[in-house]
Design a protein around this motif. Structure first.
Motif, mmCIF file in Angstrom:
data_model
loop_
_atom_site.group_PDB
_atom_site.id
_atom_site.type_symbol
_atom_site.label_atom_id
_atom_site.label_comp_id
_atom_site.label_asym_id
_atom_site.label_seq_id
_atom_site.Cartn_x
_atom_site.Cartn_y
_atom_site.Cartn_z
ATOM 1 N N GLY A 82 17.999 0.394 -3.443
ATOM 2 C CA GLY A 82 16.868 1.303 -3.260
ATOM 3 C C GLY A 82 17.101 2.609 -3.985
ATOM 4 N N GLY A 83 16.032 3.357 -4.179
ATOM 5 C CA GLY A 83 16.137 4.644 -4.845
ATOM 6 C C GLY A 83 15.045 5.577 -4.377
ATOM 7 N N MET A 84 15.151 6.831 -4.775
ATOM 8 C CA MET A 84 14.172 7.851 -4.397
ATOM 9 C C MET A 84 14.177 8.935 -5.457
ATOM 10 N N VAL A 85 12.995 9.461 -5.744
ATOM 11 C CA VAL A 85 12.903 10.640 -6.594
ATOM 12 C C VAL A 85 12.094 11.679 -5.841
ATOM 13 N N ILE A 86 12.591 12.917 -5.824
ATOM 14 C CA ILE A 86 11.930 13.996 -5.095
ATOM 15 C C ILE A 86 11.486 15.077 -6.068
ATOM 16 N N THR A 87 10.442 15.800 -5.677
ATOM 17 C CA THR A 87 9.936 16.869 -6.536
ATOM 18 C C THR A 87 9.029 17.786 -5.722
ATOM 19 N N ASN A 88 8.834 18.996 -6.232
ATOM 20 C CA ASN A 88 7.836 19.925 -5.704
ATOM 21 C C ASN A 88 6.647 20.058 -6.645
ATOM 22 N N ASP A 89 6.685 19.342 -7.761
ATOM 23 C CA ASP A 89 5.683 19.466 -8.808
ATOM 24 C C ASP A 89 4.560 18.464 -8.559
ATOM 25 N N ASP A 90 3.335 18.968 -8.345
ATOM 26 C CA ASP A 90 2.203 18.091 -8.041
ATOM 27 C C ASP A 90 1.932 17.094 -9.162
ATOM 28 N N ALA A 91 1.985 17.552 -10.404
ATOM 29 C CA ALA A 91 1.673 16.673 -11.532
ATOM 30 C C ALA A 91 2.727 15.577 -11.682
ATOM 31 N N LEU A 92 3.998 15.950 -11.549
ATOM 32 C CA LEU A 92 5.060 14.939 -11.634
ATOM 33 C C LEU A 92 4.906 13.907 -10.523
ATOM 34 N N TYR A 93 4.582 14.372 -9.326
ATOM 35 C CA TYR A 93 4.413 13.445 -8.211
ATOM 36 C C TYR A 93 3.311 12.435 -8.500
ATOM 37 N N GLN A 94 2.164 12.894 -8.974
ATOM 38 C CA GLN A 94 1.049 11.990 -9.226
ATOM 39 C C GLN A 94 1.426 10.906 -10.223
ATOM 40 N N ILE A 95 2.150 11.277 -11.262
ATOM 41 C CA ILE A 95 2.533 10.299 -12.279
ATOM 42 C C ILE A 95 3.571 9.325 -11.722
ATOM 43 N N MET A 96 4.616 9.841 -11.077
ATOM 44 C CA MET A 96 5.683 8.967 -10.574
ATOM 45 C C MET A 96 5.174 8.041 -9.484
ATOM 46 N N ASN A 97 4.298 8.560 -8.631
ATOM 47 C CA ASN A 97 3.737 7.740 -7.566
ATOM 48 C C ASN A 97 2.910 6.600 -8.140
ATOM 49 N N SER A 98 2.209 6.856 -9.227
ATOM 50 C CA SER A 98 1.422 5.816 -9.889
ATOM 51 C C SER A 98 2.325 4.809 -10.603
ATOM 52 N N LEU A 99 3.312 5.300 -11.302
ATOM 53 C CA LEU A 99 4.192 4.416 -12.081
ATOM 54 C C LEU A 99 4.933 3.414 -11.200
ATOM 55 N N ARG A 100 5.350 3.845 -10.014
ATOM 56 C CA ARG A 100 6.115 2.921 -9.162
ATOM 57 C C ARG A 100 5.222 1.903 -8.461
ATOM 58 N N ASN A 101 3.892 2.086 -8.561
ATOM 59 C CA ASN A 101 2.938 1.211 -7.873
ATOM 60 C C ASN A 101 1.956 0.616 -8.884
ATOM 61 N N VAL A 102 2.491 -0.031 -9.902
ATOM 62 C CA VAL A 102 1.761 -0.735 -10.972
ATOM 63 C C VAL A 102 0.624 0.093 -11.565
ATOM 64 N N GLY A 103 0.814 1.393 -11.664
ATOM 65 C CA GLY A 103 -0.139 2.251 -12.351
ATOM 66 C C GLY A 103 -1.377 2.605 -11.562
ATOM 67 N N ARG A 104 -1.405 2.311 -10.267
ATOM 68 C CA ARG A 104 -2.582 2.629 -9.462
ATOM 69 C C ARG A 104 -2.669 4.137 -9.196
ATOM 70 N N LEU A 105 -3.876 4.579 -8.883
ATOM 71 C CA LEU A 105 -4.126 5.944 -8.417
ATOM 72 C C LEU A 105 -4.884 5.875 -7.103
ATOM 73 N N PRO A 106 -4.746 6.874 -6.236
ATOM 74 C CA PRO A 106 -5.405 6.832 -4.924
ATOM 75 C C PRO A 106 -6.919 6.651 -5.003
ATOM 76 N N GLU A 107 -7.529 7.200 -6.050
ATOM 77 C CA GLU A 107 -8.988 7.123 -6.139
ATOM 78 C C GLU A 107 -9.477 5.796 -6.731
ATOM 79 N N GLY A 108 -8.546 4.967 -7.214
ATOM 80 C CA GLY A 108 -8.938 3.707 -7.827
ATOM 81 C C GLY A 108 -9.024 2.559 -6.845
ATOM 82 N N GLN A 109 -9.437 1.391 -7.351
ATOM 83 C CA GLN A 109 -9.474 0.170 -6.573
ATOM 84 C C GLN A 109 -8.159 -0.577 -6.724
ATOM 85 N N ASP A 136 0.804 -1.220 0.000
ATOM 86 C CA ASP A 136 0.000 0.000 0.000
ATOM 87 C C ASP A 136 0.842 1.277 0.000
ATOM 88 N N CYS A 137 2.161 1.142 -0.143
ATOM 89 C CA CYS A 137 3.044 2.320 -0.085
ATOM 90 C C CYS A 137 2.792 3.106 1.198
#
Length: 410
Positions: free
Chosen positions: A209-236, A49-50
């Motif tokens: 291990g690795g880490m990517v940091i950003t202040n960009d909301d849009a970049l965060y949403q995409i990277m967070n999804s990509l590292r977690n098999v394409g999921r989004l918080p609002e999805g199942q 669940d990250c």
């Protein structure tokens, strides 16, 4: 500095070593062991669940770096890849990279079906030379990846100025630069995104291990999804919105990194101070030139301490032989990369296994003279764990170099 006479016989010939301290890495104590043991006993090793310890470490690391977001992943190569995809690169786009760095900086560009464009490094810092960037920009250029090599900050003002004028994204490769700063800002937090590695040699490590940091909301949403098999918080759980994979780290890695992070500031302070001291000592030696720290206020992480070697001041002793003698004296050191990245078989033989690189791209025609000299003749690396030694240890490094010079010039 200790001015006692040096031992005349080289250690490589059976004499006593100039450097007698050993420098273990990684450094840990029972708190690290207990933190990992607690996770083992809990049975909650994974990170589906990250959340949990992984989310805690991400928040700690983002706060440490001064960014809104930090997204952990399996290694530093993947963190670069996530950032490239999130920045919107398309097949055939060009990405500017230095030739003096680890292969991953360029190979991830191939993995996203883009074209690495190698430009030379600055002779005084071995970082990407801003003066060479503008001439390399074409209508297909989309991203610049400055590598803060060895933990030394690139000239970010100049790089960002170019990026803004040409509407390019900047992804900082900070794999060597945990805790380092440029004008008061943590490296990795200055561009659009910053990539870190926690591989076993790194200044902050959990083995991998690795880490990517950003202040960009849009970049965060995409990277967070990509590292977690394409999921989004609002999805199942079985909703996959993006073409991501499972790039998550484990709870075991996260708690170990949280413990290691507690030491990073002090370790970085020690390395930085020792680097300045070693600069002062080696500047007195003919034929040895410490790399410049640039012309703005920085804090150097010294993942590597690098100096330039001039064989003409050592009786034409080849660099590899010089490094072998230093290693025999007990100095943890290396001759560094044997050749620039564009000379690797993957580039020379066009083994990039992707469809979007034009046939006209020919890396056999690339030649970066500063990088070539660094690899063949100049660059000598001292490893980061040695930079955590005492002042007397640092003096012994200079003693070892002086001892070799006296012997070969005798």
């Amino acid at each position: 500095m200790n001015k006692t006479p040096l031992i005349e016989q080289l250690a490589i010939d059976g004499g006593e070593k100039a450097v007698t301290t050993t420098f273990p890495w990684p450094i840990y104590d029972e708190q690290d062991v207990e933190a990992v043991a607690h996770i083992v006993r809990s049975g909650q090793w994974g990170n589906p669940d990250c959340a949990g310890a992984v989310a805690d470490f991400e928040q700690q690391f983002a706060k440490y770096c001064g960014t809104k977001y930090a997204i952990s992943c399996v290694n530093g190569s993947v963190s670069l890849r996530l950032a490239l995809i999130a920045c919107g690169v398309r097949p055939g786009d060009e990405v500017i990279v230095p030739p003096y760095t680890f292969i991953a900086t360029a190979s991830v560009v191939l993995e996203v079906n883009c074209v690495p464009v190698f430009i030379d490094i600055d002779p005084d810092t071995y970082n990407l030379d801003p003066k060479a960037i503008e001439a390399a920009i074409t209508e297909r250029t989309k991203v610049i990846i400055p590598v803060h090599f060895a933990g030394l900050a690139c000239d970010m003002d100049a790089i960002l100025d170019i990026a803004h004028r040409y509407n390019l994204r900047v992804i900082e490769d900070a794999a060597h630069a945990h805790g380092a700063e440029y004008k008061g800002q943590k490296l990795g937090s200055i561009g659009d995104a910053g990539s870190f590695s926690f591989q076993s040699s790194k200044n902050l490590t959990s083995g991998e291990g690795g880490m990517v940091i950003t202040n960009d909301d849009a970049l965060y949403q995409i990277m967070n999804s990509l590292r977690n098999v394409g999921r989004l918080p609002e999805g199942q759980w079985y909703d996959h919105f993006n073409p991501g994979c499972n790039y998550r780290i484990t709870q075991l890695q996260a708690v170990l990194l949280s413990e290691q992070l507690k030491r990073l500031n002090e370790q970085t302070r020690i390395r930085n101070e020792n680097g300045l001291y070693l600069d002062s000592l080696l500047s007195e030696l003919d034929g040895i030139t410490p790399l410049s720290r640039g012309h703005v206020t920085i804090r150097h992480a010294y993942h590597l301490y690098i100096f330039r070697y001039d064989p003409t001041k050592f009786n034409q002793l080849p660099k590899q032989a010089f490094v072998a003698m230093l290693a025999a004296e007990g100095l943890p050191c290396s001759a560094g990369y044997p050749h620039p990245l564009y000379r690797q078989p993957v580039f020379q033989q066009k083994n990039w296994m992707c469809y979007a690189i034009p046939d006209a791209v020919d890396y056999s025609q690339v030649y970066c003279p500063v990088a070539e000299r660094a690899c063949a003749d100049e660059a000598v690396w001292i490893f980061q764990q040695a930079m955590l030694g005492t002042r007397r240890d640092i003096e012994s490094f200079a003693d070892a170099i002086r001892k070799v010079q006296q012997a070969v010039n005798k």
